[in-house]
Design a protein around this motif. Structure first.
Motif, PDB file in Angstrom:
ATOM      1  N   GLN A  40       0.852  -1.187   0.000  1.00 55.09           N
ATOM      2  CA  GLN A  40       0.000   0.000   0.000  1.00 55.09           C
ATOM      3  C   GLN A  40       0.887   1.236   0.000  1.00 55.09           C
ATOM      4  O   GLN A  40       1.558   1.521   0.994  1.00 55.09           O
ATOM      5  CB  GLN A  40      -0.901   0.002   1.233  1.00 55.09           C
ATOM      6  N   PRO A  41       0.931   1.970  -1.111  1.00 55.21           N
ATOM      7  CA  PRO A  41       1.817   3.137  -1.187  1.00 55.21           C
ATOM      8  C   PRO A  41       1.334   4.277  -0.289  1.00 55.21           C
ATOM      9  O   PRO A  41       0.131   4.407  -0.024  1.00 55.21           O
ATOM     10  CB  PRO A  41       1.748   3.526  -2.668  1.00 55.21           C
ATOM     11  N   ASP A  42       2.273   5.071   0.162  1.00 55.96           N
ATOM     12  CA  ASP A  42       1.937   6.221   1.004  1.00 55.96           C
ATOM     13  C   ASP A  42       0.914   7.117   0.309  1.00 55.96           C
ATOM     14  O   ASP A  42       1.020   7.391  -0.892  1.00 55.96           O
ATOM     15  CB  ASP A  42       3.197   7.037   1.300  1.00 55.96           C
ATOM     16  N   GLY A  43      -0.074   7.563   1.074  1.00 54.22           N
ATOM     17  CA  GLY A  43      -1.078   8.471   0.546  1.00 54.22           C
ATOM     18  C   GLY A  43      -2.259   7.779  -0.100  1.00 54.22           C
ATOM     19  O   GLY A  43      -3.173   8.453  -0.576  1.00 54.22           O
ATOM     20  N   PHE A  44      -2.273   6.454  -0.113  1.00 57.86           N
ATOM     21  CA  PHE A  44      -3.360   5.703  -0.736  1.00 57.86           C
ATOM     22  C   PHE A  44      -3.969   4.723   0.265  1.00 57.86           C
ATOM     23  O   PHE A  44      -3.277   4.213   1.152  1.00 57.86           O
ATOM     24  CB  PHE A  44      -2.856   4.915  -1.954  1.00 57.86           C
ATOM     25  N   VAL A  45      -5.265   4.455   0.108  1.00 59.37           N
ATOM     26  CA  VAL A  45      -5.912   3.415   0.911  1.00 59.37           C
ATOM     27  C   VAL A  45      -5.939   2.105   0.146  1.00 59.37           C
ATOM     28  O   VAL A  45      -6.214   1.052   0.718  1.00 59.37           O
ATOM     29  CB  VAL A  45      -7.348   3.825   1.307  1.00 59.37           C
ATOM     30  N   GLU A  46      -5.636   2.158  -1.168  1.00 54.35           N
ATOM     31  CA  GLU A  46      -5.597   0.963  -1.991  1.00 54.35           C
ATOM     32  C   GLU A  46      -4.177   0.410  -2.067  1.00 54.35           C
ATOM     33  O   GLU A  46      -3.196   1.149  -1.937  1.00 54.35           O
ATOM     34  CB  GLU A  46      -6.081   1.251  -3.420  1.00 54.35           C
ATOM     35  N   THR A  47      -4.104  -0.890  -2.309  1.00 55.43           N
ATOM     36  CA  THR A  47      -2.808  -1.498  -2.597  1.00 55.43           C
ATOM     37  C   THR A  47      -2.524  -1.370  -4.091  1.00 55.43           C
ATOM     38  O   THR A  47      -3.413  -1.033  -4.885  1.00 55.43           O
ATOM     39  CB  THR A  47      -2.800  -2.991  -2.228  1.00 55.43           C
ATOM     40  N   PHE A  48      -1.290  -1.673  -4.480  1.00 54.39           N
ATOM     41  CA  PHE A  48      -0.971  -1.708  -5.908  1.00 54.39           C
ATOM     42  C   PHE A  48      -1.845  -2.738  -6.620  1.00 54.39           C
ATOM     43  O   PHE A  48      -2.118  -2.609  -7.811  1.00 54.39           O
ATOM     44  CB  PHE A  48       0.507  -2.069  -6.104  1.00 54.39           C
ATOM     45  N   GLY A  49      -2.269  -3.772  -5.904  1.00 57.78           N
ATOM     46  CA  GLY A  49      -3.120  -4.788  -6.498  1.00 57.78           C
ATOM     47  C   GLY A  49      -4.544  -4.327  -6.734  1.00 57.78           C
ATOM     48  O   GLY A  49      -5.304  -4.976  -7.456  1.00 57.78           O
ATOM     49  N   GLU A  50      -4.928  -3.204  -6.122  1.00 57.30           N
ATOM     50  CA  GLU A  50      -6.274  -2.654  -6.297  1.00 57.30           C
ATOM     51  C   GLU A  50      -6.303  -1.481  -7.268  1.00 57.30           C
ATOM     52  O   GLU A  50      -7.362  -1.114  -7.765  1.00 57.30           O
ATOM     53  CB  GLU A  50      -6.829  -2.209  -4.941  1.00 57.30           C
ATOM     54  N   LEU A  51      -5.153  -0.893  -7.530  1.00 58.02           N
ATOM     55  CA  LEU A  51      -5.090   0.254  -8.433  1.00 58.02           C
ATOM     56  C   LEU A  51      -5.056  -0.221  -9.879  1.00 58.02           C
ATOM     57  O   LEU A  51      -4.516  -1.276 -10.205  1.00 58.02           O
ATOM     58  CB  LEU A  51      -3.831   1.078  -8.151  1.00 58.02           C
ATOM     59  N   SER A  52      -5.628   0.580 -10.757  1.00 58.75           N
ATOM     60  CA  SER A  52      -5.580   0.259 -12.183  1.00 58.75           C
ATOM     61  C   SER A  52      -4.156   0.481 -12.690  1.00 58.75           C
ATOM     62  O   SER A  52      -3.330   1.142 -12.049  1.00 58.75           O
ATOM     63  CB  SER A  52      -6.542   1.149 -12.963  1.00 58.75           C
ATOM     64  N   SER A  53      -3.892  -0.060 -13.864  1.00 58.79           N
ATOM     65  CA  SER A  53      -2.591   0.126 -14.494  1.00 58.79           C
ATOM     66  C   SER A  53      -2.278   1.610 -14.660  1.00 58.79           C
ATOM     67  O   SER A  53      -1.173   2.064 -14.400  1.00 58.79           O
ATOM     68  CB  SER A  53      -2.580  -0.581 -15.850  1.00 58.79           C
ATOM     69  N   GLU A  54      -3.285   2.377 -15.067  1.00 54.71           N
ATOM     70  CA  GLU A  54      -3.086   3.810 -15.275  1.00 54.71           C
ATOM     71  C   GLU A  54      -2.778   4.524 -13.959  1.00 54.71           C
ATOM     72  O   GLU A  54      -1.913   5.400 -13.898  1.00 54.71           O
ATOM     73  CB  GLU A  54      -4.322   4.427 -15.925  1.00 54.71           C
ATOM     74  N   GLU A  55      -3.476   4.136 -12.889  1.00 57.63           N
ATOM     75  CA  GLU A  55      -3.234   4.761 -11.590  1.00 57.63           C
ATOM     76  C   GLU A  55      -1.857   4.407 -11.044  1.00 57.63           C
ATOM     77  O   GLU A  55      -1.192   5.222 -10.412  1.00 57.63           O
ATOM     78  CB  GLU A  55      -4.301   4.321 -10.587  1.00 57.63           C
ATOM     79  N   LYS A  56      -1.437   3.183 -11.285  1.00 57.84           N
ATOM     80  CA  LYS A  56      -0.173   2.710 -10.724  1.00 57.84           C
ATOM     81  C   LYS A  56       1.033   3.326 -11.419  1.00 57.84           C
ATOM     82  O   LYS A  56       1.925   3.857 -10.763  1.00 57.84           O
ATOM     83  CB  LYS A  56      -0.097   1.184 -10.799  1.00 57.84           C
ATOM     84  N   HIS A  57       1.093   3.230 -12.744  1.00 59.58           N
ATOM     85  CA  HIS A  57       2.297   3.715 -13.417  1.00 59.58           C
ATOM     86  C   HIS A  57       2.019   4.641 -14.596  1.00 59.58           C
ATOM     87  O   HIS A  57       2.936   4.973 -15.345  1.00 59.58           O
ATOM     88  CB  HIS A  57       3.161   2.538 -13.888  1.00 59.58           C
ATOM     89  N   GLY A  58       0.765   5.055 -14.747  1.00 60.00           N
ATOM     90  CA  GLY A  58       0.460   5.993 -15.817  1.00 60.00           C
ATOM     91  C   GLY A  58       1.099   7.355 -15.561  1.00 60.00           C
ATOM     92  O   GLY A  58       1.245   7.793 -14.421  1.00 60.00           O
ATOM     93  N   ILE A  59       1.497   8.020 -16.624  1.00 61.59           N
ATOM     94  CA  ILE A  59       2.142   9.331 -16.528  1.00 61.59           C
ATOM     95  C   ILE A  59       1.415  10.293 -17.452  1.00 61.59           C
ATOM     96  O   ILE A  59       1.215   9.997 -18.637  1.00 61.59           O
ATOM     97  CB  ILE A  59       3.627   9.260 -16.923  1.00 61.59           C
ATOM     98  N   ASP A  60       0.991  11.433 -16.920  1.00 58.56           N
ATOM     99  CA  ASP A  60       0.333  12.450 -17.727  1.00 58.56           C
ATOM    100  C   ASP A  60       1.411  13.346 -18.344  1.00 58.56           C
ATOM    101  O   ASP A  60       1.909  14.275 -17.704  1.00 58.56           O
ATOM    102  CB  ASP A  60      -0.624  13.280 -16.855  1.00 58.56           C
ATOM    103  N   TRP A  61       1.764  13.034 -19.585  1.00 54.02           N
ATOM    104  CA  TRP A  61       2.862  13.754 -20.233  1.00 54.02           C
ATOM    105  C   TRP A  61       2.476  15.170 -20.638  1.00 54.02           C
ATOM    106  O   TRP A  61       3.336  15.953 -21.074  1.00 54.02           O
ATOM    107  CB  TRP A  61       3.338  12.971 -21.456  1.00 54.02           C
ATOM    108  N   SER A  62       1.193  15.530 -20.503  1.00 55.22           N
ATOM    109  CA  SER A  62       0.782  16.890 -20.856  1.00 55.22           C
ATOM    110  C   SER A  62       1.142  17.896 -19.766  1.00 55.22           C
ATOM    111  O   SER A  62       1.139  19.092 -20.001  1.00 55.22           O
ATOM    112  CB  SER A  62      -0.729  16.933 -21.111  1.00 55.22           C
ATOM    113  N   LYS A  63       1.459  17.391 -18.586  1.00 58.12           N
ATOM    114  CA  LYS A  63       1.806  18.283 -17.482  1.00 58.12           C
ATOM    115  C   LYS A  63       3.226  18.824 -17.650  1.00 58.12           C
ATOM    116  O   LYS A  63       4.112  18.116 -18.159  1.00 58.12           O
ATOM    117  CB  LYS A  63       1.704  17.547 -16.152  1.00 58.12           C
TER     118      LYS A  63
END
Length: 214
Positions: A165-188
Motif C-alpha cells: 500500500q503506497p503512502d497516501g493511498f488506501v488501496e494497494t498496488f493490487g487494487e489500483l488500475s494500471s493507469e493509476e499505478k504507473h500511468g504518466i500524464d505527459w501533458s503536465k
C-alpha cells in the motif's frame, strides 16, 4: 551528464509478462518499437549482481549483445524494513521456480510474524538500464515508499502488488488500475508517476527519449 538518445527498435530484456506490459505502456508515447527477450527466445542470464542496478545491467547487456539492438531492462524488488530489506534482490526467488507470488507474500507475512514486527514499512526499488551493443549504458533508479498489508488485496498488477500500500493511498498496488499505478500524464509541465518503475522511467525519458509526433 550527457545522455545518449534512444530511438527506433529496442529489446525489453524480460521474460516477466507483467513487467513487459508495464514497460510497453511506458514506451508507447515515444514511438519506440519494442520486442521482448521472451519473444526472441533469448536465455535468461544469471543475475549475479549485488545491487539492483548490476542485475539490470547484466540482463540489458546480454540482450544487446545477442541481438545487436539497444536493450532496456528493469531489475526491481520489494524491501521490507523490518526484514532488513528482504526479500530485496531475492524478490523473485522468494516466489520459487514456479513464481508463486501468493506463496512469496505468505513468506513475507510469516517472517514478520516470527519477528513479532510491528513496523510494516517497505519500499519498492526499480533500476532501469539501457545498454547498447557497443557497451554503452544508461542507469536510472526510482523508489516508492509505503507499507505491507495482510491479507493481500486486489487482483491487479503482479508480484507483491496486492500486499503493498503506497503512502497516501488506501488501496494497494493490487487494487489500483494500471493507469493509476504507473500511468504518466505527459501533458503536465512536470509529469509525475506513482510506481517505482514509473519514477525511474521519468528520469530515463528526460535523458534519453523524445516524444513521438502526434
Amino acid at each position: 551528464m550527457r545522455h545518449r538518445p534512444l530511438t527506433g527498435k529496442v529489446v525489453i530484456a524480460t521474460h516477466n509478462a507483467g513487467k513487459l506490459r508495464e514497460m510497453q505502456e511506458l514506451l508507447t508515447p515515444f514511438g519506440i518499437e519494442a520486442v521482448s527477450a521472451g519473444e526472441l527466445g533469448l536465455p535468461v542470464p544469471d543475475e549475479t549482481g549485488h545491487m539492483f542496478a548490476e542485475n539490470a545491467a547484466i540482463k540489458a547487456h546480454a540482450a544487446a549483445k545477442a541481438t545487436g539492438l539497444p536493450a532496456f531492462s528493469d531489475d526491481s524488488g520489494l524491501c521490507v524494513h523490518a526484514l532488513d530489506g528482504a526479500p530485496g534482490l531475492f524478490t523473485a526467488d522468494w516466489a520459487g521456480p514456479n513464481r508463486d507470488f501468493r506463496a512469496a507474500m505468505e513468506r513475507v507475512h510469516r517472517e514478520l510474524e516470527k519477528r513479532e514486527a510491528t513496523d510494516r514499512r517497505a519500499h519498492f526499488v526499480s533500476a532501469l538500464v539501457i545498454a547498447w551493443p557497443d557497451g554503452h549504458e544508461e542507469l536510472f533508479e526510482g523508489r516508492v515508499f509505503g507499507e505491507v498489508v495482510w491479507p493481500p488485496r486486489g487482483d491487479r498488477g503482479f508480484g507483491y502488488d496486492p500486499m503493498f500500500q503506497p503512502d497516501g493511498f488506501v488501496e494497494t498496488f493490487g487494487e489500483l488500475s494500471s493507469e493509476e499505478k504507473h500511468g504518466i500524464d505527459w501533458s503536465k509541465p512536470e509529469p509525475e508517476g506513482l510506481s517505482h518503475r514509473a519514477r525511474a522511467f521519468l528520469k530515463l525519458a528526460a535523458g534519453c527519449l523524445k516524444k513521438a509526433s502526434a
